[in-house]
Design an enzyme around this catalytic site. Structure first.
Site, PDB file in Angstrom:
ATOM      1  N   LYS A 141      56.736  47.584  48.625  1.00 63.10           N
ATOM      2  CA  LYS A 141      56.563  46.284  47.970  1.00 63.10           C
ATOM      3  C   LYS A 141      55.080  45.933  47.894  1.00 63.10           C
ATOM      4  O   LYS A 141      54.251  46.572  48.558  1.00 63.10           O
ATOM      5  CB  LYS A 141      57.332  45.229  48.752  1.00 63.10           C
ATOM      6  CG  LYS A 141      56.841  45.071  50.180  1.00 63.10           C
ATOM      7  CD  LYS A 141      57.854  44.389  51.060  1.00 63.10           C
ATOM      8  CE  LYS A 141      57.279  44.187  52.457  1.00 63.10           C
ATOM      9  NZ  LYS A 141      58.333  43.812  53.420  1.00 63.10           N
TER      10      LYS A 141
ATOM     11  N   ARG B 298      65.142  33.889  57.596  1.00 69.17           N
ATOM     12  CA  ARG B 298      64.294  33.960  56.410  1.00 69.17           C
ATOM     13  C   ARG B 298      65.200  34.342  55.247  1.00 69.17           C
ATOM     14  O   ARG B 298      65.738  33.490  54.582  1.00 69.17           O
ATOM     15  CB  ARG B 298      63.163  34.968  56.658  1.00 69.17           C
ATOM     16  CG  ARG B 298      62.062  34.932  55.643  1.00 69.17           C
ATOM     17  CD  ARG B 298      60.981  35.945  55.927  1.00 69.17           C
ATOM     18  NE  ARG B 298      61.461  37.330  55.883  1.00 69.17           N
ATOM     19  CZ  ARG B 298      60.688  38.404  55.918  1.00 69.17           C
ATOM     20  NH1 ARG B 298      59.385  38.257  56.038  1.00 69.17           N
ATOM     21  NH2 ARG B 298      61.197  39.609  55.860  1.00 69.17           N
TER      22      ARG B 298
ATOM     23  N   TYR C   5      23.878  32.881  49.936  1.00 64.50           N
ATOM     24  CA  TYR C   5      24.193  31.451  49.828  1.00 64.50           C
ATOM     25  C   TYR C   5      23.923  30.726  51.141  1.00 64.50           C
ATOM     26  O   TYR C   5      24.282  31.210  52.218  1.00 64.50           O
ATOM     27  CB  TYR C   5      25.657  31.270  49.447  1.00 64.50           C
ATOM     28  CG  TYR C   5      25.906  31.528  47.978  1.00 64.50           C
ATOM     29  CD1 TYR C   5      25.274  30.759  47.003  1.00 64.50           C
ATOM     30  CD2 TYR C   5      26.772  32.540  47.572  1.00 64.50           C
ATOM     31  CE1 TYR C   5      25.495  30.995  45.657  1.00 64.50           C
ATOM     32  CE2 TYR C   5      27.002  32.775  46.222  1.00 64.50           C
ATOM     33  CZ  TYR C   5      26.366  32.004  45.272  1.00 64.50           C
ATOM     34  OH  TYR C   5      26.585  32.237  43.951  1.00 64.50           O
TER      35      TYR C   5
ATOM     36  N   MET D  93      31.105  36.223  45.961  1.00 62.53           N
ATOM     37  CA  MET D  93      32.303  36.604  45.212  1.00 62.53           C
ATOM     38  C   MET D  93      32.314  38.093  44.873  1.00 62.53           C
ATOM     39  O   MET D  93      33.342  38.758  44.970  1.00 62.53           O
ATOM     40  CB  MET D  93      32.396  35.788  43.918  1.00 62.53           C
ATOM     41  CG  MET D  93      33.677  36.035  43.139  1.00 62.53           C
ATOM     42  SD  MET D  93      33.757  35.128  41.592  1.00 62.53           S
ATOM     43  CE  MET D  93      33.993  33.467  42.170  1.00 62.53           C
TER      44      MET D  93
END
Ligand SMILES: *Cc1c(COP(=O)(O)O)cnc(C)c1O
Length: 350
Positions: free
Chosen positions: A39, A133, A249, A297
């Site tokens: 998955k 769940r 930053y 980023m």
């Protein structure tokens, strides 16, 4: 159209390590066969890359979460080897299962009705033994629509197999009761950590995921499980700092003296989260290049003192053995893999 050049960041997937991890988990499963949870796009490695390797190693049972994950598997597998853990939630899901021949894992009376209403046939059944769940409460096993199901594999899932918790024995005892009460072709309980709990937990089929990909949710697996996914990124630019120069930053790193640094093409948009700022390192061979300042980023800045000869275009390794990376970052081994973004070009190479 002109082809773009290769990406400056990539993820090498080691097929021998992946196949070897499955063989080790299959052997640890004793008389049971090990399947594979693939998955979340093969835990972030790319289902298109890991499924053929696992299939060729001998895996016959593949598990995904959602129906939208099925096409990537059908490109490599017959439908009878695929099961969808979340089961049919809508009539479209049930129709798709019937149309493709992929087995749904039925999790509730409601899902059983959808499946039988669509025409039904062989399915799996997930019984909840204490995780609360997904899965059928054992008290509902005698519901008529559950009794009518043709169950291929009866499943439950362990909530705390990565810990020495009393919950493991409780779930095992309840699953034994359920398996005694409801006939099925096969029974399956253990994930990766459950396999390490021992033969009692293996039944007929195990469903390892994280350990296939190099994760070690329990210490017992550490000796045999090898790293599978190796992130790498290119240097974009190098520069010389003077004492007092600040990096990135908010200038959270200040150079204590003259130093050479590299700007590297990997950032939080790629899943290399800000958690690594100030504690991550990159490797150039055996040389350690500590990260300086914040993760951006698309970039990080690393101290190039240990490898001053390197320059733009050179590849650096991101240390990513999952146990150690989890300790260093505070992220889970599962998050570390599934976070890795699409800009990392996946490729299979030993
Ligand atoms: C994800 C999943 C697994 C695999 O678990 P790992 O901890 O990754 O080995 C097994 N069974 C079910 C039901 C799952 O959802």
């Amino acid at each position: 159209m002109i082809q773009p050049p290769p990406a400056p960041l990539r993820l090498r997937i080691d097929p021998q390590a992946l196949a070897g991890n499955w063989r080790a988990l299959d052997a640890k499963s004793g008389a049971a066969r090990a399947g594979a949870a693939v998955k979340a796009d093969g835990y972030g490695l790319g289902a298109m890359h890991v499924v053929p390797v696992l299939r060729d190693a001998g895996v016959q049972d593949f598990f995904v979460a959602h129906w939208c994950e099925v096409p990537a598997l059908l490109a490599h597998l017959p439908p009878g080897q695929i099961a969808v853990l979340h089961g049919p939630v809508t009539a479209e899901d049930a129709a798709y299962a019937l149309g493709t021949g992929v087995r749904p894992v039925i999790n509730s009376v409601q899902q059983a009705r959808l499946w039988l209403g669509a025409g039904g046939g062989l399915c799996d059944l997930m019984v909840d033994t204490g995780m609360n769940r997904l899965g059928l409460p054992p008290s509902q096993l005698n519901e008529p629509d559950i009794a009518r199901l043709q169950v291929h594999t009866l499943h439950s899932h362990l909530a705390s197999a990565d810990e020495d918790s009393a919950q493991n024995r409780e779930q095992l005892a309840l699953f034994r009761q359920v398996a005694g009460a409801r006939s099925a072709g096969r029974r399956a309980l253990a994930n990766s950590a459950g396999i390490a709990l021992g033969a009692d937990y293996a039944f007929d089929l195990t469903r390892p995921g994280i350990a296939l990909y190099g994760g070690t949710p329990r210490g017992e697996l550490a000796d045999e499980i090898r790293q599978v996914a190796f992130p790498q990124a290119r240097i974009l630019q190098v520069r010389q700092l003077d004492a007092g120069d600040r990096v990135g930053y908010n200038g959270v790193f200040t150079a204590p003296g003259p130093m050479r640094v590299a700007t590297v093409a990997l950032g939080y948009a790629d899943g290399y989260l800000r958690a690594w700022g100030g504690r991550g390192v990159l490797h150039a061979g055996t040389d350690r290049l500590p990260l300086l300042g914040r993760v951006s980023m698309d970039m990080v800045v690393a101290d190039l003192s240990a490898a001053p000869h390197l320059g733009p275009g050179d590849w650096l390794d991101v240390p990513y053995t999952l146990h150690d990376a989890a300790q260093a970052s505070g992220l889970s081994q599962y998050e570390l893999l599934t976070l890795l973004g699409p800009r990392l070009e996946r490729f299979v190479a030993g």
